[in-house]
Structures are given as structure tokens and as C-alpha cells.
Design a protein around this motif. Sequence first.
Motif, mmCIF file in Angstrom:
data_model
loop_
_atom_site.group_PDB
_atom_site.id
_atom_site.type_symbol
_atom_site.label_atom_id
_atom_site.label_comp_id
_atom_site.label_asym_id
_atom_site.label_seq_id
_atom_site.Cartn_x
_atom_site.Cartn_y
_atom_site.Cartn_z
ATOM 1 N N LEU A 132 76.362 26.282 108.249
ATOM 2 C CA LEU A 132 77.272 27.422 108.256
ATOM 3 C C LEU A 132 78.711 27.014 108.539
ATOM 4 O O LEU A 132 78.962 26.047 109.258
ATOM 5 N N ASN A 133 79.644 27.792 107.993
ATOM 6 C CA ASN A 133 81.052 27.566 108.312
ATOM 7 C C ASN A 133 81.385 28.279 109.638
ATOM 8 O O ASN A 133 80.533 28.975 110.202
ATOM 9 N N ASP A 134 82.606 28.108 110.114
ATOM 10 C CA ASP A 134 82.988 28.651 111.424
ATOM 11 C C ASP A 134 82.848 30.168 111.505
ATOM 12 O O ASP A 134 82.327 30.696 112.492
ATOM 13 N N ARG A 135 83.309 30.876 110.460
ATOM 14 C CA ARG A 135 83.207 32.339 110.482
ATOM 15 C C ARG A 135 81.740 32.769 110.521
ATOM 16 O O ARG A 135 81.359 33.656 111.282
ATOM 17 N N GLU A 136 80.917 32.143 109.699
ATOM 18 C CA GLU A 136 79.502 32.497 109.666
ATOM 19 C C GLU A 136 78.847 32.257 111.034
ATOM 20 O O GLU A 136 78.061 33.076 111.498
ATOM 21 N N VAL A 139 79.995 35.025 113.438
ATOM 22 C CA VAL A 139 79.302 36.285 113.138
ATOM 23 C C VAL A 139 77.845 36.201 113.585
ATOM 24 O O VAL A 139 77.316 37.132 114.201
ATOM 25 N N LEU A 140 77.186 35.080 113.303
ATOM 26 C CA LEU A 140 75.778 34.919 113.674
ATOM 27 C C LEU A 140 75.590 35.024 115.186
ATOM 28 O O LEU A 140 74.686 35.725 115.655
ATOM 29 N N LYS A 141 76.428 34.343 115.940
ATOM 30 C CA LYS A 141 76.309 34.390 117.406
ATOM 31 C C LYS A 141 76.438 35.809 117.932
ATOM 32 O O LYS A 141 75.660 36.250 118.773
ATOM 33 N N LEU A 142 77.428 36.535 117.417
ATOM 34 C CA LEU A 142 77.623 37.919 117.869
ATOM 35 C C LEU A 142 76.483 38.821 117.409
ATOM 36 O O LEU A 142 76.045 39.707 118.147
ATOM 37 N N PHE A 143 75.989 38.583 116.204
ATOM 38 C CA PHE A 143 74.857 39.361 115.677
ATOM 39 C C PHE A 143 73.618 39.120 116.535
ATOM 40 O O PHE A 143 72.878 40.047 116.864
ATOM 41 N N LEU A 144 73.404 37.872 116.942
ATOM 42 C CA LEU A 144 72.258 37.544 117.795
ATOM 43 C C LEU A 144 72.418 38.100 119.205
ATOM 44 O O LEU A 144 71.433 38.255 119.927
ATOM 45 N N ASP A 145 73.658 38.407 119.587
ATOM 46 C CA ASP A 145 73.909 39.064 120.865
ATOM 47 C C ASP A 145 73.700 40.565 120.755
ATOM 48 O O ASP A 145 74.035 41.312 121.670
ATOM 49 N N ALA A 146 73.145 41.005 119.616
ATOM 50 C CA ALA A 146 72.809 42.407 119.347
ATOM 51 C C ALA A 146 74.047 43.288 119.250
ATOM 52 O O ALA A 146 74.012 44.463 119.582
ATOM 53 N N MET A 147 75.160 42.715 118.784
ATOM 54 C CA MET A 147 76.363 43.518 118.555
ATOM 55 C C MET A 147 76.246 44.223 117.208
ATOM 56 O O MET A 147 75.668 43.683 116.275
ATOM 57 N N ILE A 152 81.312 43.546 116.000
ATOM 58 C CA ILE A 152 81.627 42.213 115.477
ATOM 59 C C ILE A 152 82.970 42.252 114.759
ATOM 60 O O ILE A 152 83.812 41.373 114.944
ATOM 61 N N SER A 153 83.173 43.281 113.951
ATOM 62 C CA SER A 153 84.423 43.448 113.208
ATOM 63 C C SER A 153 85.607 43.490 114.157
ATOM 64 O O SER A 153 86.615 42.801 113.953
ATOM 65 N N GLU A 154 85.486 44.281 115.197
ATOM 66 C CA GLU A 154 86.574 44.418 116.174
ATOM 67 C C GLU A 154 86.815 43.104 116.927
ATOM 68 O O GLU A 154 87.943 42.665 117.074
ATOM 69 N N LYS A 155 85.734 42.460 117.353
ATOM 70 C CA LYS A 155 85.857 41.228 118.136
ATOM 71 C C LYS A 155 86.488 40.090 117.321
ATOM 72 O O LYS A 155 87.294 39.329 117.847
ATOM 73 N N LEU A 156 86.122 39.983 116.043
ATOM 74 C CA LEU A 156 86.624 38.892 115.210
ATOM 75 C C LEU A 156 87.880 39.262 114.415
ATOM 76 O O LEU A 156 88.474 38.402 113.768
ATOM 77 N N VAL A 163 81.980 41.648 107.578
ATOM 78 C CA VAL A 163 80.862 41.349 108.482
ATOM 79 C C VAL A 163 79.551 41.544 107.720
ATOM 80 O O VAL A 163 78.668 40.685 107.753
ATOM 81 N N ASP A 164 79.447 42.660 107.015
ATOM 82 C CA ASP A 164 78.245 42.954 106.238
ATOM 83 C C ASP A 164 77.990 41.858 105.198
ATOM 84 O O ASP A 164 76.869 41.360 105.074
ATOM 85 N N ASN A 165 79.024 41.470 104.466
ATOM 86 C CA ASN A 165 78.880 40.420 103.451
ATOM 87 C C ASN A 165 78.498 39.083 104.076
ATOM 88 O O ASN A 165 77.681 38.338 103.529
#
Length: 180
Positions: A132-136, A139-147, A152-156, A163-165
Motif C-alpha cells: 500500500l501507498n502512504d494514503r492507503e 486510511v486503512l489504519k483509521l478504518f481498522l480503528d472503526a472510524m 476519516i475524511s475529516e482527519k486526513l 475515502v470510499d474509493n
Amino acid sequence: MTASEKELIKRARNGDVQAENEVLTAYAPLVKSIARSFYVIGEDGDELIQMGMIGLMRAVRTYDAENTATFKTYASHCIRNTIVDAVRKQNAHPDSDNIDDVMLFSDEQEPERIYIEDETSRLLLETISATLNDREMSVLKLFLDAMSYAEISEKLGIEKKQVDNTIYALRKKIKKILNK
């Protein structure tokens, strides 16, 4: 995590029932959010939420405040793992109507199995990280944190559609890795 939150979790871990109830109440929305991702259409998900609450209780009892992970991250993993285990056991015993009944079939995990699962998880994480690249990865880390996607959009600082894509692309990449 605030100092008062750490203290609350520490008191809960040491048997303070009121503190445990406060933690369970505070993190119940997280449990529901994680359980929701496992619902089958037409199912109410109460059993999955119950299993998730068991995972949350385990997280409270086993969390180490000196650990580098936040409690939310740690609890998310415990909740998700408990639900996944229950679903797997339900699938292994399809004649049972109730996830709770299936949990009675389970034995404590053998140390060898735990080691193998941990090692497999570590290797999988290394492979995913290298792919994965840095953005991915962010996003993955935040998604796994159940955000949520919005969080995620706001944080990044990226659009919700991005985020969806990104999550869609992540799923494809991870599925490809798992199929190898």
C-alpha cells in the motif's frame, strides 16, 4: 486517551464494576458499529452485538495502558476478533440456531494455534504494508480503528468520496494478497 480515561479503564480492569459499566456504556457505539459490518441483510444483529460486548469486556480486562495502542484501537481489535470467531464457529456448526450455543463448543485456544495465528497476522500485515501507498495505509489504519468514512475524511483532510474509493481499492488489493 485522557488520564481520567486511563484511570477508568485501570479501575475497571481491577474489578470496579461501576468503572467497567462506564467503559462498556462509553464504547457500546463502537461495538454496534463493528457488529453492523457483519450483519446479514434481514438480521437484527443482537447476537453479534452481544459477542462484541464480550470482546469489549475482554479488552478492558487485558488492556495494558503502557501499550502503544490506544484503548479504542485495542478494543476494536478485540471486538472484531470475538465477532469473527463467533461467526466462524457458527459457520462450522450450521445446525445451531444461536451464536451463544456455538461459543459453548469452543475450547480455549492452544498456545501453538495462537502463535501460528499471530505469526500469520504479522506476515500478512508486512505484506499489506509493503503493497500500500502512504494514503492507503493511513486510511486503512483509521478504518481498522472503526472510524466512519466522514471521520476519516475529516482527519486526513480528503473528500469522503476519496475515502470510499481508497477503501474500495484497499479491499481489492487485500483480496488479491489473500488469494495468493
